[in-house]
Structures are given as C-alpha cells and as structure tokens.
Design a protein around this motif. Structure first.
Motif, PDB file in Angstrom:
ATOM      1  N   LEU A   1      18.482   9.165  -6.156  1.00 43.48           N
ATOM      2  CA  LEU A   1      17.075   8.775  -6.290  1.00 43.48           C
ATOM      3  C   LEU A   1      16.252   9.385  -5.157  1.00 43.48           C
ATOM      4  N   LEU A   2      16.754   9.268  -3.931  1.00 48.85           N
ATOM      5  CA  LEU A   2      16.053   9.851  -2.780  1.00 48.85           C
ATOM      6  C   LEU A   2      15.930  11.365  -2.918  1.00 48.85           C
ATOM      7  N   ASN A   3      17.022  12.001  -3.323  1.00 52.20           N
ATOM      8  CA  ASN A   3      17.016  13.462  -3.479  1.00 52.20           C
ATOM      9  C   ASN A   3      15.997  13.909  -4.526  1.00 52.20           C
ATOM     10  N   SER A   4      15.722  13.034  -5.485  1.00 51.20           N
ATOM     11  CA  SER A   4      14.782  13.348  -6.570  1.00 51.20           C
ATOM     12  C   SER A   4      13.374  12.820  -6.297  1.00 51.20           C
ATOM     13  N   ASN A   5      13.143  12.309  -5.085  1.00 47.79           N
ATOM     14  CA  ASN A   5      11.837  11.742  -4.703  1.00 47.79           C
ATOM     15  C   ASN A   5      11.407  10.600  -5.612  1.00 47.79           C
ATOM     16  N   LEU A   6      12.371   9.799  -6.036  1.00 50.45           N
ATOM     17  CA  LEU A   6      12.109   8.614  -6.847  1.00 50.45           C
ATOM     18  C   LEU A   6      12.260   7.411  -5.925  1.00 50.45           C
ATOM     19  N   TYR A   7      11.141   6.810  -5.556  1.00 49.70           N
ATOM     20  CA  TYR A   7      11.141   5.809  -4.505  1.00 49.70           C
ATOM     21  C   TYR A   7      10.915   4.380  -4.974  1.00 49.70           C
ATOM     22  N   SER A   8      10.344   4.227  -6.151  1.00 54.17           N
ATOM     23  CA  SER A   8       9.971   2.885  -6.586  1.00 54.17           C
ATOM     24  C   SER A   8      10.355   2.675  -8.043  1.00 54.17           C
ATOM     25  N   ILE A   9      10.778   1.468  -8.344  1.00 51.11           N
ATOM     26  CA  ILE A   9      11.120   1.131  -9.725  1.00 51.11           C
ATOM     27  C   ILE A   9      10.060   0.164 -10.248  1.00 51.11           C
ATOM     28  N   ASN A  10       9.393   0.586 -11.302  1.00 50.31           N
ATOM     29  CA  ASN A  10       8.357  -0.231 -11.925  1.00 50.31           C
ATOM     30  C   ASN A  10       8.617  -0.287 -13.421  1.00 50.31           C
ATOM     31  N   GLU A  11       8.697  -1.509 -13.926  1.00 51.29           N
ATOM     32  CA  GLU A  11       8.979  -1.742 -15.344  1.00 51.29           C
ATOM     33  C   GLU A  11      10.252  -1.029 -15.777  1.00 51.29           C
ATOM     34  N   GLY A  12      11.276  -1.048 -14.904  1.00 49.13           N
ATOM     35  CA  GLY A  12      12.588  -0.504 -15.222  1.00 49.13           C
ATOM     36  C   GLY A  12      12.742   0.995 -15.075  1.00 49.13           C
ATOM     37  N   THR A  13      11.707   1.683 -14.641  1.00 51.97           N
ATOM     38  CA  THR A  13      11.762   3.142 -14.522  1.00 51.97           C
ATOM     39  C   THR A  13      11.496   3.560 -13.081  1.00 51.97           C
ATOM     40  N   TRP A  14      12.363   4.452 -12.573  1.00 52.39           N
ATOM     41  CA  TRP A  14      12.179   4.987 -11.229  1.00 52.39           C
ATOM     42  C   TRP A  14      11.118   6.066 -11.237  1.00 52.39           C
ATOM     43  N   GLY A  15      10.291   6.071 -10.212  1.00 50.29           N
ATOM     44  CA  GLY A  15       9.248   7.081 -10.095  1.00 50.29           C
ATOM     45  C   GLY A  15       8.633   7.047  -8.717  1.00 50.29           C
ATOM     46  N   ASP A  16       7.397   7.513  -8.644  1.00 53.21           N
ATOM     47  CA  ASP A  16       6.650   7.503  -7.391  1.00 53.21           C
ATOM     48  C   ASP A  16       6.131   6.078  -7.159  1.00 53.21           C
ATOM     49  N   TYR A  17       5.602   5.852  -5.979  1.00 50.21           N
ATOM     50  CA  TYR A  17       4.996   4.562  -5.676  1.00 50.21           C
ATOM     51  C   TYR A  17       3.778   4.343  -6.577  1.00 50.21           C
ATOM     52  N   SER A  18       3.548   3.081  -6.953  1.00 45.99           N
ATOM     53  CA  SER A  18       2.330   2.750  -7.690  1.00 45.99           C
ATOM     54  C   SER A  18       1.153   2.850  -6.727  1.00 45.99           C
ATOM     55  N   ASN A  19      -0.048   2.849  -7.254  1.00 46.22           N
ATOM     56  CA  ASN A  19      -1.239   2.904  -6.402  1.00 46.22           C
ATOM     57  C   ASN A  19      -1.305   1.704  -5.461  1.00 46.22           C
ATOM     58  N   ILE A  20      -0.915   0.540  -5.944  1.00 47.46           N
ATOM     59  CA  ILE A  20      -0.910  -0.665  -5.095  1.00 47.46           C
ATOM     60  C   ILE A  20       0.098  -0.500  -3.962  1.00 47.46           C
ATOM     61  N   GLU A  21       1.281   0.006  -4.290  1.00 45.88           N
ATOM     62  CA  GLU A  21       2.313   0.219  -3.262  1.00 45.88           C
ATOM     63  C   GLU A  21       1.856   1.238  -2.227  1.00 45.88           C
ATOM     64  N   LYS A  22       1.220   2.309  -2.691  1.00 44.25           N
ATOM     65  CA  LYS A  22       0.704   3.312  -1.755  1.00 44.25           C
ATOM     66  C   LYS A  22      -0.329   2.699  -0.823  1.00 44.25           C
ATOM     67  N   SER A  23      -1.202   1.884  -1.388  1.00 43.96           N
ATOM     68  CA  SER A  23      -2.231   1.229  -0.579  1.00 43.96           C
ATOM     69  C   SER A  23      -1.593   0.317   0.462  1.00 43.96           C
ATOM     70  N   ARG A  24      -0.583  -0.413   0.064  1.00 46.22           N
ATOM     71  CA  ARG A  24       0.097  -1.327   0.997  1.00 46.22           C
ATOM     72  C   ARG A  24       0.842  -0.554   2.068  1.00 46.22           C
ATOM     73  N   LEU A  25       1.420   0.569   1.724  1.00 47.87           N
ATOM     74  CA  LEU A  25       2.090   1.406   2.723  1.00 47.87           C
ATOM     75  C   LEU A  25       1.083   1.994   3.700  1.00 47.87           C
ATOM     76  N   GLU A  26      -0.070   2.364   3.197  1.00 49.77           N
ATOM     77  CA  GLU A  26      -1.085   2.945   4.071  1.00 49.77           C
ATOM     78  C   GLU A  26      -1.644   1.922   5.061  1.00 49.77           C
ATOM     79  N   GLU A  27      -1.442   0.649   4.813  1.00 48.08           N
ATOM     80  CA  GLU A  27      -1.841  -0.377   5.768  1.00 48.08           C
ATOM     81  C   GLU A  27      -1.072  -0.215   7.085  1.00 48.08           C
ATOM     82  N   LEU A  28       0.031   0.457   7.046  1.00 50.21           N
ATOM     83  CA  LEU A  28       0.872   0.668   8.238  1.00 50.21           C
ATOM     84  C   LEU A  28       0.410   1.833   9.097  1.00 50.21           C
ATOM     85  N   LYS A  29      -0.544   2.598   8.610  1.00 55.07           N
ATOM     86  CA  LYS A  29      -1.020   3.760   9.386  1.00 55.07           C
ATOM     87  C   LYS A  29      -1.799   3.321  10.590  1.00 55.07           C
TER      88      LYS A  29
END
Length: 152
Positions: free
Chosen positions: A124-152
């Motif tokens: 998953l890491l090698n394929s840049n699949l970081y988040s699972i949403n509704e059973g499917t691995w993919g990129d971070y959702s917009n909400i997740e990205k926003s929450r991660l950016e709170e750490l900047k």
C-alpha cells in the motif's frame, strides 16, 4: 511536541481531536509526511515499528484489528487503560506496543508482529495508497488532508 517521531505527532493530534475511533493504519500514519513534509522520504515500516516499540514515547501505543475496516490500527493508550488490571484491556504487550484485542493471540514475539504489519502495509505504501474510505484504498480524503494540514 518535543522531538517525537512525526507519525506519533499525527497519531496524538488525531486522537486528541477525536478524529478516529479505534486508531490509524500504518499507511495513513506514514503517508502523512507526503502532505506535511513532502520533501522528506516516507519512513519505512521497520523504522516505524522500532520507534513505536521504544519506551521513550510519552504514551503507550495500542494495536488492534479494526472490525469496521478490517485493518490493523494504532492508537494511544491513556493512563487509565495502562493501570487497568493487566489482561482486561491489554491482551499482550511488546515493550511500548499494547495489543488490545486477540488479533495477535498466538504471536510469540514482536518480530512476528512486525512481519504481519509489513506484509499487510508495504505494498500500500509503495503504491501511495494511504487511506481506506468505504472499503477502498486511495489517497487521503479532503477532510483528512485538512486535518493533516493542521499539523503544519
């Protein structure tokens, strides 16, 4: 938050803000650097596990298989849980990592746990699949990205 590992800061931030129920997957935790520190390499699962098991972190780390998403997730354990009579909340412990379910019941040592986690998450890491949403691995959702950016 001192010089604690990046993934630990992500885990504590998401925990302290009640952004998850059971924990975060390894791809989510390690891939977070692609949002916050995109110039840095993503930490290896081996290095992550070595940091998580190390007793120098201010909180113990929980590990369990999340029934909702069917993946291993990491969380933090509060003092109340740590002080709960052993065997009730923590089924097995490898230094700083506390297993809080029976997912590693037959596991003898931490190397076996690490191997399972690598086998489950490395592709998953090698394929840049970081988040699972509704059973499917993919990129971070917009909400997740926003929450991660709170750490900047």
């Amino acid at each position: 938050m001192k010089n604690y590992p990046f993934w630990f800061k992500v885990l504590c931030h998401f925990n302290d803000n009640n952004y998850f129920e059971n924990g975060l997957t390894i791809p989510f935790l390690l891939g977070a650097s692609s949002i916050i520190n995109p110039d840095n390499d993503i930490l290896s699962i081996d290095d992550f596990f070595s940091q998580a098991i190390d007793g120098s972190l201010p909180r113990k780390i929980s590990l369990q298989k999340c029934g909702v998403i069917g993946q291993y997730v990491f969380g933090t354990i509060d003092r109340e849980t740590v002080n709960y009579p052993y065997g009730k909340a923590i089924t097995k412990q490898f230094e700083n990592i506390c297993i809080t379910d029976n997912s590693f019941f037959n596991t003898i040592n931490s190397d076996e746990v690490k191997k399972v986690l690598i086998d489950e998450s490395q592709n998953l890491l090698n394929s840049n699949l970081y988040s699972i949403n509704e059973g499917t691995w993919g990129d971070y959702s917009n909400i997740e990205k926003s929450r991660l950016e709170e750490l900047k």
